[in-house]
Design a protein around this motif. Structure first.
Motif, PDB file in Angstrom:
ATOM      1  N   THR A  99       0.859  -1.188   0.000  1.00 58.40           N
ATOM      2  CA  THR A  99       0.000   0.000   0.000  1.00 58.40           C
ATOM      3  C   THR A  99       0.893   1.236   0.000  1.00 58.40           C
ATOM      4  O   THR A  99       2.057   1.181   0.400  1.00 58.40           O
ATOM      5  CB  THR A  99      -0.929   0.031   1.238  1.00 58.40           C
ATOM      6  N   LEU A 100       0.324   2.339  -0.409  1.00 55.62           N
ATOM      7  CA  LEU A 100       1.058   3.596  -0.463  1.00 55.62           C
ATOM      8  C   LEU A 100       0.625   4.463   0.711  1.00 55.62           C
ATOM      9  O   LEU A 100      -0.556   4.723   0.897  1.00 55.62           O
ATOM     10  CB  LEU A 100       0.764   4.312  -1.789  1.00 55.62           C
ATOM     11  N   ASP A 101       1.596   4.880   1.528  1.00 52.50           N
ATOM     12  CA  ASP A 101       1.308   5.783   2.650  1.00 52.50           C
ATOM     13  C   ASP A 101       1.081   7.172   2.053  1.00 52.50           C
ATOM     14  O   ASP A 101       1.988   7.756   1.454  1.00 52.50           O
ATOM     15  CB  ASP A 101       2.485   5.788   3.623  1.00 52.50           C
ATOM     16  N   GLU A 102      -0.148   7.686   2.228  1.00 52.86           N
ATOM     17  CA  GLU A 102      -0.508   8.965   1.593  1.00 52.86           C
ATOM     18  C   GLU A 102       0.316  10.136   2.128  1.00 52.86           C
ATOM     19  O   GLU A 102       0.636  11.058   1.385  1.00 52.86           O
ATOM     20  CB  GLU A 102      -2.001   9.235   1.788  1.00 52.86           C
ATOM     21  N   LYS A 103       0.659  10.103   3.417  1.00 54.64           N
ATOM     22  CA  LYS A 103       1.409  11.222   4.016  1.00 54.64           C
ATOM     23  C   LYS A 103       2.863  11.251   3.549  1.00 54.64           C
ATOM     24  O   LYS A 103       3.369  12.276   3.134  1.00 54.64           O
ATOM     25  CB  LYS A 103       1.351  11.153   5.542  1.00 54.64           C
ATOM     26  N   SER A 104       3.523  10.106   3.650  1.00 56.71           N
ATOM     27  CA  SER A 104       4.953  10.077   3.318  1.00 56.71           C
ATOM     28  C   SER A 104       5.226   9.733   1.850  1.00 56.71           C
ATOM     29  O   SER A 104       6.318   9.981   1.352  1.00 56.71           O
ATOM     30  CB  SER A 104       5.667   9.065   4.216  1.00 56.71           C
ATOM     31  N   GLY A 105       4.250   9.117   1.194  1.00 55.74           N
ATOM     32  CA  GLY A 105       4.448   8.718  -0.191  1.00 55.74           C
ATOM     33  C   GLY A 105       5.246   7.433  -0.340  1.00 55.74           C
ATOM     34  O   GLY A 105       5.588   7.029  -1.443  1.00 55.74           O
ATOM     35  N   LYS A 106       5.556   6.782   0.779  1.00 56.58           N
ATOM     36  CA  LYS A 106       6.344   5.552   0.746  1.00 56.58           C
ATOM     37  C   LYS A 106       5.437   4.330   0.663  1.00 56.58           C
ATOM     38  O   LYS A 106       4.321   4.343   1.137  1.00 56.58           O
ATOM     39  CB  LYS A 106       7.210   5.442   2.006  1.00 56.58           C
ATOM     40  N   GLU A 107       5.986   3.267   0.074  1.00 53.97           N
ATOM     41  CA  GLU A 107       5.273   1.993   0.024  1.00 53.97           C
ATOM     42  C   GLU A 107       5.370   1.307   1.375  1.00 53.97           C
ATOM     43  O   GLU A 107       6.421   1.327   2.012  1.00 53.97           O
ATOM     44  CB  GLU A 107       5.874   1.074  -1.045  1.00 53.97           C
ATOM     45  N   ARG A 108       4.250   0.718   1.790  1.00 57.95           N
ATOM     46  CA  ARG A 108       4.228  -0.055   3.034  1.00 57.95           C
ATOM     47  C   ARG A 108       3.787  -1.471   2.711  1.00 57.95           C
ATOM     48  O   ARG A 108       2.909  -1.667   1.876  1.00 57.95           O
ATOM     49  CB  ARG A 108       3.251   0.568   4.029  1.00 57.95           C
ATOM     50  N   LYS A 109       4.414  -2.405   3.373  1.00 55.12           N
ATOM     51  CA  LYS A 109       4.060  -3.812   3.171  1.00 55.12           C
ATOM     52  C   LYS A 109       3.380  -4.333   4.433  1.00 55.12           C
ATOM     53  O   LYS A 109       3.801  -4.020   5.549  1.00 55.12           O
ATOM     54  CB  LYS A 109       5.301  -4.653   2.880  1.00 55.12           C
ATOM     55  N   SER A 110       2.335  -5.104   4.228  1.00 56.18           N
ATOM     56  CA  SER A 110       1.689  -5.789   5.344  1.00 56.18           C
ATOM     57  C   SER A 110       1.389  -7.213   4.884  1.00 56.18           C
ATOM     58  O   SER A 110       1.288  -7.479   3.682  1.00 56.18           O
ATOM     59  CB  SER A 110       0.400  -5.067   5.758  1.00 56.18           C
ATOM     60  N   SER A 111       1.286  -8.111   5.828  1.00 56.09           N
ATOM     61  CA  SER A 111       1.041  -9.502   5.446  1.00 56.09           C
ATOM     62  C   SER A 111      -0.207 -10.044   6.131  1.00 56.09           C
ATOM     63  O   SER A 111      -0.598  -9.566   7.197  1.00 56.09           O
ATOM     64  CB  SER A 111       2.250 -10.373   5.794  1.00 56.09           C
ATOM     65  N   GLN A 112      -0.798 -11.031   5.493  1.00 52.01           N
ATOM     66  CA  GLN A 112      -1.964 -11.728   6.027  1.00 52.01           C
ATOM     67  C   GLN A 112      -1.857 -13.198   5.666  1.00 52.01           C
ATOM     68  O   GLN A 112      -1.310 -13.550   4.617  1.00 52.01           O
ATOM     69  CB  GLN A 112      -3.263 -11.170   5.438  1.00 52.01           C
ATOM     70  N   GLN A 113      -2.399 -14.033   6.553  1.00 49.02           N
ATOM     71  CA  GLN A 113      -2.469 -15.464   6.294  1.00 49.02           C
ATOM     72  C   GLN A 113      -3.876 -15.789   5.799  1.00 49.02           C
ATOM     73  O   GLN A 113      -4.860 -15.280   6.339  1.00 49.02           O
ATOM     74  CB  GLN A 113      -2.218 -16.254   7.587  1.00 49.02           C
ATOM     75  N   VAL A 114      -3.978 -16.632   4.784  1.00 50.42           N
ATOM     76  CA  VAL A 114      -5.264 -17.110   4.303  1.00 50.42           C
ATOM     77  C   VAL A 114      -5.207 -18.631   4.216  1.00 50.42           C
ATOM     78  O   VAL A 114      -4.119 -19.216   4.154  1.00 50.42           O
ATOM     79  CB  VAL A 114      -5.648 -16.506   2.933  1.00 50.42           C
TER      80      VAL A 114
END
Length: 154
Positions: A87-102
């Motif tokens: 996802t893109l952090d709107e404030k900093s403009g940096k990409e952020r990664k998050s993970s989920q298990q399915v």
């Protein structure tokens, strides 16, 4: 709908196809409110399936963002996948990664990947599959509302 998943390990003596008896410790997934209810639910689910005594040997809370289930009879295995979302952090403009298990129900690994990709078509987020592997899960039991005593038929 929010799920509270618990992995319950059930220990019992299983009669194999060749007639021999083997001690097994099988994991099942149960949707329950808390640990106590998870133990009660897995006990109720196992009673008609297991001849003889059994023990709920372990219960642990597990987090799955989603379950991709199917009614196909051949899909008798469960695969766990770790998805990485970017996802893109709107404030900093940096990409952020998050993970989920399915969790994916499928007959084999290629079918699990296909089922996952089919289920994720609706997602607006970019994702990658970090890993995917078959689990030892025997079955999954969804939450069911308890039937009040006074509404049961005689």
């Amino acid at each position: 709908m929010m799920y509270n998943w618990f992995e319950c390990k059930v220990k019992y003596e299983k009669t194999l196809d060749d007639g021999s008896v083997k001690k097994v410790n099988e994991p099942y997934l149960v949707d329950a409110v808390n640990f106590t209810e998870a133990e009660r639910r897995i006990t109720l689910e196992m009673q008609p399936l297991i001849k003889g005594e059994f023990e709920v040997a372990d219960i642990k809370r597990v987090r799955y963002a989603e379950l991709f289930e199917t009614a196909l009879e051949s899909a008798d295995r469960w695969f766990k996948a770790k998805l990485i979302f970017i996802t893109l952090d709107e404030k900093s403009g940096k990409e952020r990664k998050s993970s989920q298990q399915v969790l994916i129900q499928a007959a084999d690994l290629p079918a699990a990947i296909e089922r996952l990709q089919e289920g994720m078509k609706e997602s607006m987020l970019d994702y990658t599959i970090a890993n995917i592997a078959e689990t030892q899960l025997m079955d999954v039991y969804h939450y069911q509302e308890p039937v009040p005593e006074n509404s049961k038929k005689a």
